[in-house]
Design an enzyme around this catalytic site. Sequence first.
Site, PDB file in Angstrom:
ATOM      1  N   HIS A  78       0.836  -1.211   0.000  1.00 59.42           N
ATOM      2  CA  HIS A  78       0.000   0.000   0.000  1.00 59.42           C
ATOM      3  C   HIS A  78       0.874   1.266   0.000  1.00 59.42           C
ATOM      4  O   HIS A  78       0.552   2.258   0.648  1.00 59.42           O
ATOM      5  CB  HIS A  78      -0.926   0.030   1.224  1.00 59.42           C
ATOM      6  CG  HIS A  78      -1.972  -1.049   1.224  1.00 59.42           C
ATOM      7  ND1 HIS A  78      -3.252  -0.852   0.793  1.00 59.42           N
ATOM      8  CD2 HIS A  78      -1.909  -2.347   1.609  1.00 59.42           C
ATOM      9  CE1 HIS A  78      -3.949  -1.982   0.920  1.00 59.42           C
ATOM     10  NE2 HIS A  78      -3.154  -2.902   1.407  1.00 59.42           N
ATOM     11  N   ASN A 151     -10.293  -2.582   2.815  1.00 61.01           N
ATOM     12  CA  ASN A 151     -10.056  -2.524   1.373  1.00 61.01           C
ATOM     13  C   ASN A 151     -11.351  -2.213   0.651  1.00 61.01           C
ATOM     14  O   ASN A 151     -12.413  -2.172   1.268  1.00 61.01           O
ATOM     15  CB  ASN A 151      -9.523  -3.876   0.874  1.00 61.01           C
ATOM     16  CG  ASN A 151      -8.035  -4.080   1.185  1.00 61.01           C
ATOM     17  OD1 ASN A 151      -7.304  -3.130   1.413  1.00 61.01           O
ATOM     18  ND2 ASN A 151      -7.610  -5.320   1.192  1.00 61.01           N
TER      19      ASN A 151
HETATM   20  C1  HEM Z   1      -8.078  -8.310   5.141  1.00 59.71           C
HETATM   21  C2  HEM Z   1      -6.821  -8.240   4.799  1.00 59.71           C
HETATM   22  C3  HEM Z   1      -6.063  -6.955   4.714  1.00 59.71           C
HETATM   23  C4  HEM Z   1      -6.506  -5.686   4.484  1.00 59.71           C
HETATM   24  C5  HEM Z   1      -7.921  -5.244   4.266  1.00 59.71           C
HETATM   25  C6  HEM Z   1      -5.364  -4.817   4.514  1.00 59.71           C
HETATM   26  C7  HEM Z   1      -5.401  -3.453   4.337  1.00 59.71           C
HETATM   27  C8  HEM Z   1      -4.333  -2.615   4.410  1.00 59.71           C
HETATM   28  C9  HEM Z   1      -4.355  -1.209   4.154  1.00 59.71           C
HETATM   29  C10 HEM Z   1      -5.573  -0.412   3.780  1.00 59.71           C
HETATM   30  C11 HEM Z   1      -3.113  -0.732   4.296  1.00 59.71           C
HETATM   31  C12 HEM Z   1      -2.652   0.699   4.062  1.00 59.71           C
HETATM   32  C13 HEM Z   1      -2.788   1.508   5.288  1.00 59.71           C
HETATM   33  C14 HEM Z   1      -2.423   2.938   4.978  1.00 59.71           C
HETATM   34  O1  HEM Z   1      -3.137   3.562   4.179  1.00 59.71           O
HETATM   35  O2  HEM Z   1      -1.420   3.399   5.519  1.00 59.71           O
HETATM   36  C15 HEM Z   1      -2.279  -1.833   4.657  1.00 59.71           C
HETATM   37  C16 HEM Z   1      -0.943  -1.733   4.912  1.00 59.71           C
HETATM   38  C17 HEM Z   1      -0.213  -2.776   5.397  1.00 59.71           C
HETATM   39  N1  HEM Z   1      -0.659  -4.069   5.584  1.00 59.71           N
HETATM   40 FE1  HEM Z   1      -2.458  -4.800   5.258  1.00 59.71          FE
HETATM   41  N2  HEM Z   1      -4.247  -5.564   4.777  1.00 59.71           N
HETATM   42  C18 HEM Z   1      -4.649  -6.875   4.913  1.00 59.71           C
HETATM   43  C19 HEM Z   1      -3.873  -7.925   5.231  1.00 59.71           C
HETATM   44  C20 HEM Z   1      -2.633  -7.806   5.743  1.00 59.71           C
HETATM   45  C21 HEM Z   1      -1.905  -8.857   6.355  1.00 59.71           C
HETATM   46  C22 HEM Z   1      -2.418 -10.285   6.540  1.00 59.71           C
HETATM   47  C23 HEM Z   1      -0.722  -8.330   6.746  1.00 59.71           C
HETATM   48  C24 HEM Z   1       0.427  -8.982   7.438  1.00 59.71           C
HETATM   49  C25 HEM Z   1       0.366 -10.078   8.132  1.00 59.71           C
HETATM   50  C26 HEM Z   1      -0.705  -6.941   6.351  1.00 59.71           C
HETATM   51  C27 HEM Z   1       0.355  -6.078   6.522  1.00 59.71           C
HETATM   52  C28 HEM Z   1       0.372  -4.770   6.130  1.00 59.71           C
HETATM   53  C29 HEM Z   1       1.511  -3.914   6.272  1.00 59.71           C
HETATM   54  C30 HEM Z   1       2.875  -4.325   6.827  1.00 59.71           C
HETATM   55  C31 HEM Z   1       1.146  -2.653   5.810  1.00 59.71           C
HETATM   56  C32 HEM Z   1       1.985  -1.394   5.757  1.00 59.71           C
HETATM   57  C33 HEM Z   1       1.646  -0.562   6.966  1.00 59.71           C
HETATM   58  C34 HEM Z   1       2.480   0.670   7.124  1.00 59.71           C
HETATM   59  O3  HEM Z   1       3.641   0.691   6.711  1.00 59.71           O
HETATM   60  O4  HEM Z   1       1.955   1.619   7.731  1.00 59.71           O
HETATM   61  N3  HEM Z   1      -1.886  -6.653   5.758  1.00 59.71           N
HETATM   62  N4  HEM Z   1      -3.055  -2.980   4.717  1.00 59.71           N
END
Ligand code: HEM
Length: 697
Positions: A78, A151
């Site tokens: 993202h 999402n």
């Molecule tokens: C339902 C499943 C998931 C959704 C809806 C989702 C949604 C998101 C969203 C919207 C962001 C961006 C946040 C922003 O705008 O700063 C994000 C970032 C991220 N997501 Fe997910 N994600 C999902 C699953 C996962 C999983 C399973 C993991 C790890 C085990 C993960 C790890 C991360 C990481 C590491 C970031 C970067 C965060 C940052 O650097 O601030 N995500 N995710």
Amino acid sequence: MKPKKRDENEAARGKGGETHQIAGGDVPVLTTQQGTPVADDQNSLKVGLRGPTTLDDFQLREKIFHFDHERIPERVVHARGYAAHGYFENYEPLPDITSADLFQRAGEKTPAFVRFSTVAGNKGSADLARDVRGFAVKLYTQQGNWDIVGNNMPVFFIQDAIKFPDLIHAAKAEPDRDFPQAQTAHDNFWDFISLLPESMHMIMWAMSDRAIPRSFRFMEGFGVHTYRLVTADRKSTFVKFHWKPKLGMQSVVWNEAVKINGADPDFHRRDLWNAIQSGNFPEWELGLQLFDDKFADEFEFDVLDATKLIPEEDVPIKRVGRLVLDRCVDNFFAETEQAAFCTNNIIPGVDFTNDPLLQGRNFSYLDTQVKRLGGPNFTHIPINAPKCPFHHFQQDGHMAMINPKGRVNYEPNSWGGVEGGPRESPETGFHSFPAEEKGRKVRERSASFSDHYSQARQFYISQTKSEQRHIADALVFELSKVQKLAIRERLVSHLPNIDVKLANRVVKGLGLQGKVHAIASAVVPRQDLKPSKALSIALNPPKTFAGRKVGALVTDGVDSALLNALKLALETEGASVEIIAPTVGGVEASDGTRVVADQKIGGGPSVLYDAVAVLTSEAGARSLLKNGAARDFIADAFCHLKFIGWVNAAMPLLEKAGIVHDLDEGCIELTGAKSVAQFLAACRRIRHWKREEAVIS
Ligand code: HEM
């Protein structure tokens, strides 16, 4: 040398001819970070005019040192995103559902910050990648920050967080060559997916029109996981969160997406910025899908499985408030880039469930943000700080900005009163829902997660014919970029478990030889799930053209009365017109008035608009016959199924664009206010889907 100040706007020149702008009046003096006034910001300190730079040039060193450290790591996923401020307004008190403070009073507004994103591409990638969109909402409640990190699709690729690094490695650019950027159309992604039957439902979504939204403003949002809402007396209700866009849903078509990426890679961020700056504040309603343990036990799928949704027809959505985005950020880096959304930011009255994907996310976000933002104090950054009172004994670390005063930094302590610092509050504090847990410690997947195809099929059969075709086309496009035949074949072997016609279509599109064999499924896919109308974009049209934009191609001699009628009709609807002219200097209208242009032809291709109007004079049309961009403007609009308003004088150009013999009900001749009204009424349908058969091969 002491350059002389001339006036506020005029610069003085140095000996080498360089520009010096001098402070004075309201213009403050430039300083270093330490506050030392700067006399000359154009030249470094040298020994002699042409000599070496000296090490004691603290001014040069500070400036370059700071510049060298301007970047922080981009988000590991993202990375490309865009955000805005706003508020959430609660409709009615919900004490029977949750004790969460923001839901207790009708009309109460809670400040919000929302970041939309793509998943796979780097920070500089284009907005119209075929991808899932992040929809992350931070609510600054009176009980602390609550982040709903969702999402624009209600399901996910994987069921267990342990697969997330693999999923993202496979989706992003391949590690040896570092391409393709922001695209899943490559071997690694489809290799992984073809070995991951649980992803098939999400693949249907990711290949659908949902993955190429026209605007963030026209997307739904989903919390995805099942959460809990908990009342003051600890009664729990399961909940899935939905965001419903007020302006309805809308996507682009793939060929348009490809061209938008070239014409305006910032299409989505520009759209959000412009909408807010012009006072057209995007709005969503928060919907709750509420259900109890009984429903969860009886539902055909496991509510802890993030690859499954609950159809709105089974559990209707209760709309409980609205989210309005009404302020752009002041500084992209400070706010959008430094924002840290964490699924584990919840508040009293909300709780997690055991969804293994959610449990892993709760670790991941906090962990990654320590690294991305450089230490444990990222809640001191204003965008991440709560807006309610907060008190704790956490201290020190890199960049500590909010530092406690006084002697006591631990508890319990016996200092008492204000000096003793904050204390626990059993009454108002966060209590986890006391769910009973038992079982063997296992590293196993529950059999209740094993149906991988039934809801994929349900999604597919809920789409209109056009939408189904787009899914097939997307699969064909993506898999045609896969070099290894075995990967293509393996992926295709999942499709008969979803829909045989879909499988055959993709087989044909890929030119695969022989019959496609269905891969063995863990459980027999169900054929009895009913289509859910809510899953289709096309079956839920916006009913309004508000928030949309018409591109009007004009030349000298444009009929000013007609142009004004068009502008008025669109403005009344809440839509807008952008003028595209041979030069950005504009044109002279039929009544001699000057029409200012927003774009030069070529700079404003029709892919940037929801509908187009071709309003040239006859001479103007003839002058554009050799202008490829003008022809494409019309031909593309036609192929992208847009409504086209045209004037008879533009006929030569329509002919050159090759559409004169194909003019259909989606092409409306504009002669005056009445036909403008007809054009606008047509535009509310967004696209002339009936044309699709005529323009696809
Ligand atoms: C339902 C499943 C998931 C959704 C809806 C989702 C949604 C998101 C969203 C919207 C962001 C961006 C946040 C922003 O705008 O700063 C994000 C970032 C991220 N997501 Fe997910 N994600 C999902 C699953 C996962 C999983 C399973 C993991 C790890 C085990 C993960 C790890 C991360 C990481 C590491 C970031 C970067 C965060 C940052 O650097 O601030 N995500 N995710």
